[in-house]
Design an enzyme around this catalytic site. Structure first.
Site, PDB file in Angstrom:
ATOM      1  N   GLU A  44       0.822  -1.208   0.000  1.00 33.90           N
ATOM      2  CA  GLU A  44       0.000   0.000   0.000  1.00 33.90           C
ATOM      3  C   GLU A  44       0.860   1.264   0.000  1.00 33.90           C
ATOM      4  OE1 GLU A  44      -3.133   0.267  -0.585  1.00 33.90           O
ATOM      5  OE2 GLU A  44      -3.378  -1.902  -0.666  1.00 33.90           O
ATOM      6  N   TYR A 127      -6.960   5.309   4.915  1.00 36.02           N
ATOM      7  CA  TYR A 127      -6.990   4.389   3.769  1.00 36.02           C
ATOM      8  C   TYR A 127      -6.111   3.156   4.038  1.00 36.02           C
ATOM      9  CZ  TYR A 127      -6.066   2.297  -0.676  1.00 36.02           C
ATOM     10  OH  TYR A 127      -5.935   1.374  -1.658  1.00 36.02           O
ATOM     11  N   ASP A 145     -10.718   5.762  -1.431  1.00 32.53           N
ATOM     12  CA  ASP A 145      -9.688   6.510  -2.154  1.00 32.53           C
ATOM     13  C   ASP A 145     -10.314   7.043  -3.438  1.00 32.53           C
ATOM     14  OD1 ASP A 145      -9.964   4.307  -3.776  1.00 32.53           O
ATOM     15  OD2 ASP A 145      -7.819   3.952  -4.022  1.00 32.53           O
TER      16      ASP A 145
END
Ligand code: SF4
Length: 362
Positions: A44, A127, A145
Site C-alpha cells: 500500500e 486508507y 480513495d
C-alpha cells in the site's frame, strides 16, 4: 441522505455484483497472495500515487531485500532510499522506515490487528489502516480513495464535491454502509478498488460491458464525465526546482527554456524538477546531468530554498553551485551555454534566477 435505504435494488446488488465481477476480472498481483500485514502495508505504501505496473517491481525488490518488518527496521536508510529511487516522494520512503522501526521496536514486530489500532501507527492514515485491517484481518473497514469516490459517485449519483470535507464524510458513510453488507470485506474492498482501476476508469469507463450498467446513475443519465464532482479552484501546484548552477571563472552556464511551460524563452540554469524537495545532491534523480556533474565538476554548495509564487503554482527552488576548474575544457550538457557577465546581464531571466545571481555577486 441515506443512499442505501433509498435504493433497495442497489442494496442487494452492488456488493454482490462487484464481488462476482472481481472473481472473474482481478489481476494476479503478488500482494493478493498474502494476508501478512507487513507485506500488505508495504504494497500500500508503494502503490500510493504510483501505478500498479510501476509499483510491482519495486514491491518485489523490497520484499526480496526486506522480507520482514524487522529487516526493514534494521536497514540503512540510504539503502532503503536507493531501492526506492525512481518512485518519487522520498518522504514516503523515510516515513516507511520510521514505521517499520516503530513496529519492530515498541510493538515487538507485531502489526496491530484492528483499524483503530492501525491508525495509531506513524504515517498510517485511514486508507492504509482500512486496507490492512480488511485484507489481513477481514475487518469491515471500508477503503475510500479516488477509485472508490469515482465508483460510488457514478453508481449512486452522489454529486457532492469530493474536495470538500462534507463530501468526504458522505462517501465514507456510504462506503461504510456498503461494506457492512459484505460477508467478505477483504474481497469486497479489493473488488471496489480493482473495479475503479480497470473498469470504471476516470476518462473512459467501460460502460458497455459493465455489470452495474442498469443500476448506475451516471450511465442512466449520461453523466459519467461529470461524476465525481471535483472542483479545481484554489488548486495551487507545488513544484520543486533543483537548479544546477555550473560556473567556470566568471562564466555561468545558462539555458533557454524552450518547453511549453512557465518562463518560456527566458534563460535559467540546468534544471532538475522533482516531486518533493531534495536535501542531498545524490537524492536527485539519476540522469546524464548528474553523471556529468560528478565527473567534471566540484560541488561547492547548496542555497536555502527560495520560493516564487505564481497564480497557480508555487515554485520552491534550490540552487546547487558546481565549479569547473579554470582552464579545463569540458563540453557542457545539451542546451547549456557558458555566458560572460555581460551576456548574462543581457539575457532575459526569471526573477528567481536574477536574485540568485545577485547573491553570487554576479
Ligand atoms: S456503467 Fe460505466 S460509469 Fe457506471 S459503474 Fe459501470 S463503468 Fe462505471
Amino acid at each position: 441522505m441515506d443512499w442505501i435505504s433509498d435504493s433497495d435494488d442497489l442494496k442487494d446488488g452492488f456488493v454482490n455484483t462487484l464481488t462476482t465481477w472481481y472473481e472473474h476480472h482481478k489481476r494476479d498481483l503478488p500482494w493478493r497472495h498474502t494476508r501478512n500485514p507487513y507485506l500488505i502495508w508495504l504494497s500500500e505504501v508503494i502503490l500510493q500515487q504510483t501505478r500498479v505496473a510501476q509499483g510491482r517491481p519495486y514491491y518485489e525488490r523490497f520484499v526480496a531485500a526486506y522480507p520482514t518488518v524487522q529487516s526493514m527496521s534494521d536497514a540503512d536508510e540510504r539503502d532503503l532510499l536507493r531501492l526506492w529511487q525512481g518512485l518519487g516522494y522520498y518522504s514516503r520512503a523515510r516515513n516507511m522506515h520510521r514505521t517499520a522501526q516503530y513496529v519492530a521496536g515498541p510493538l515487538a514486530g507485531k502489526f496491530p490487528e484492528t483499524y483503530q489500532e492501525l491508525l495509531k501507527l506513524p504515517g498510517v492514515g485511514t486508507y492504509t489502516a482500512a486496507a490492512i485491517a480488511s485484507f489481513s484481518f477481514n475487518e469491515k473497514a471500508a477503503v475510500v480513495d479516488g477509485n472508490v469516490y469515482r465508483v460510488l459517485a457514478r453508481v449512486f449519483g452522489v454529486e457532492a464535491d469530493i474536495t470538500t470535507t462534507l463530501a468526504k464524510k458522505t462517501f465514507a458513510k456510504l462506503a461504510d454502509q456498503l461494506i457492512q453488507l459484505s460477508d467478505n470485506p477483504a474481497t469486497y474492498n479489493q473488488a471496489i478498488m480493482e473495479f475503479g482501476a480497470i473498469q470504471c476508469t476516470p476518462v473512459s469507463p467501460d460502460c458497455l460491458i459493465c455489470p452495474l450498467q442498469q443500476r448506475c446513475q451516471a450511465y442512466l443519465t449520461g453523466r459519467q464525465r461529470e461524476l465525481p464532482v471535483k472542483s479545481r479552484k484554489n488548486a495551487v501546484r507545488e513544484r520543486y526546482f533543483n537548479y544546477i548552477v555550473i560556473r567556470q571563472g566568471d562564466r555561468i552556464a545558462l539555458k533557454e527554456r524552450t518547453e511549453k511551460d512557465i518562463w518560456q524563452h527566458l534563460y535559467d540554469f540546468c534544471l532538475i524538477e522533482t516531486e518533493e524537495p531534495m536535501e542531498a545532491f545524490r537524492e536527485l534523480p539519476e540522469g546524464a546531468i548528474l553523471n556529468w556533474v560528478l565527473q567534471e565538476g566540484i560541488l561547492k554548495g547548496l542555497s536555502d530554498e527560495r520560493t516564487h509564487v505564481l497564480s497557480h503554482q508555487r515554485i520552491r527552488a534550490r540552487f546547487w553551485l558546481v565549479e569547473i576548474p579554470e582552464g579545463r575544457n569540458v563540453p557542457l550538457p545539451d542546451g547549456l551555454i557558458f555566458c560572460k557577465p555581460s551576456d548574462t546581464e543581457r539575457l532575459p531571466k526569471p526573477i528567481l534566477v536574477v536574485d540568485y545571481l545577485k547573491s553570487l555577486h554576479f
